[in-house]
Design a protein around this motif. Structure first.
Motif, PDB file in Angstrom:
ATOM      1  N   MET A  50      45.314  38.338  53.209  1.00  0.00           N
ATOM      2  CA  MET A  50      44.062  38.899  52.757  1.00  0.00           C
ATOM      3  C   MET A  50      42.919  38.228  53.516  1.00  0.00           C
ATOM      4  O   MET A  50      42.898  37.024  53.699  1.00  0.00           O
ATOM      5  N   HIS A  51      42.000  39.039  53.941  1.00  0.00           N
ATOM      6  CA  HIS A  51      40.816  38.534  54.636  1.00  0.00           C
ATOM      7  C   HIS A  51      39.996  37.711  53.638  1.00  0.00           C
ATOM      8  O   HIS A  51      39.763  38.156  52.505  1.00  0.00           O
ATOM      9  N   PRO A  52      39.554  36.517  54.024  1.00  0.00           N
ATOM     10  CA  PRO A  52      38.800  35.652  53.099  1.00  0.00           C
ATOM     11  C   PRO A  52      37.577  36.331  52.476  1.00  0.00           C
ATOM     12  O   PRO A  52      37.211  36.046  51.336  1.00  0.00           O
ATOM     13  N   THR A  53      36.979  37.244  53.203  1.00  0.00           N
ATOM     14  CA  THR A  53      35.801  37.956  52.705  1.00  0.00           C
ATOM     15  C   THR A  53      36.121  38.790  51.471  1.00  0.00           C
ATOM     16  O   THR A  53      35.239  39.081  50.668  1.00  0.00           O
ATOM     17  N   LEU A  54      37.387  39.173  51.318  1.00  0.00           N
ATOM     18  CA  LEU A  54      37.762  40.087  50.235  1.00  0.00           C
ATOM     19  C   LEU A  54      38.202  39.394  48.955  1.00  0.00           C
ATOM     20  O   LEU A  54      38.493  40.057  47.968  1.00  0.00           O
ATOM     21  N   ARG A  55      38.255  38.076  48.946  1.00  0.00           N
ATOM     22  CA  ARG A  55      38.717  37.355  47.744  1.00  0.00           C
ATOM     23  C   ARG A  55      37.907  37.726  46.506  1.00  0.00           C
ATOM     24  O   ARG A  55      38.465  38.003  45.447  1.00  0.00           O
ATOM     25  N   THR A  56      36.607  37.714  46.627  1.00  0.00           N
ATOM     26  CA  THR A  56      35.756  38.034  45.474  1.00  0.00           C
ATOM     27  C   THR A  56      35.997  39.457  44.999  1.00  0.00           C
ATOM     28  O   THR A  56      36.067  39.712  43.793  1.00  0.00           O
ATOM     29  N   ALA A  57      36.161  40.379  45.933  1.00  0.00           N
ATOM     30  CA  ALA A  57      36.415  41.775  45.562  1.00  0.00           C
ATOM     31  C   ALA A  57      37.724  41.912  44.793  1.00  0.00           C
ATOM     32  O   ALA A  57      37.793  42.606  43.770  1.00  0.00           O
ATOM     33  N   VAL A  58      38.762  41.242  45.268  1.00  0.00           N
ATOM     34  CA  VAL A  58      40.075  41.320  44.613  1.00  0.00           C
ATOM     35  C   VAL A  58      40.028  40.641  43.246  1.00  0.00           C
ATOM     36  O   VAL A  58      40.536  41.180  42.254  1.00  0.00           O
TER      37      VAL A  58
END
Length: 83
Positions: A1-9
């Motif tokens: 997972m791209h680090p930028t997407l952690r909050t979204a997930v």
């Protein structure tokens, strides 16, 4: 997972908990979690700016820090609102 997407997930998963969703991937629960996460995470002005200058939705997703599913949920929500 791209680090930028952690909050979204994590936002998506948190919303499953808030809504007491059972385990599994019920399409209705997934759609609700995606839309609620998108509405929480997306700044409408930034959305408008990015979608007016970029046609690559993956680029827009990374810029906004959202998943493709959240992008589509928000896009469908905004186009339904206009119609």
């Amino acid at each position: 997972m791209h680090p930028t997407l952690r909050t979204a997930v994590l936002t998506h998963e948190y919303l499953h908990v808030v809504n007491n969703d059972p385990g599994g991937h019920n399409p209705r629960n997934e759609a609700r979690a995606n839309l609620m996460a998108a509405l929480t995470l997306i700044d409408p002005n930034r959305w408008s700016d990015l979608t007016s200058i970029h046609s690559d939705y993956d680029h827009i997703c990374l810029e906004l820090g959202i998943t493709r599913a959240q992008f589509m949920a928000y896009y469908q929500f905004t186009t339904r609102k206009v119609a």
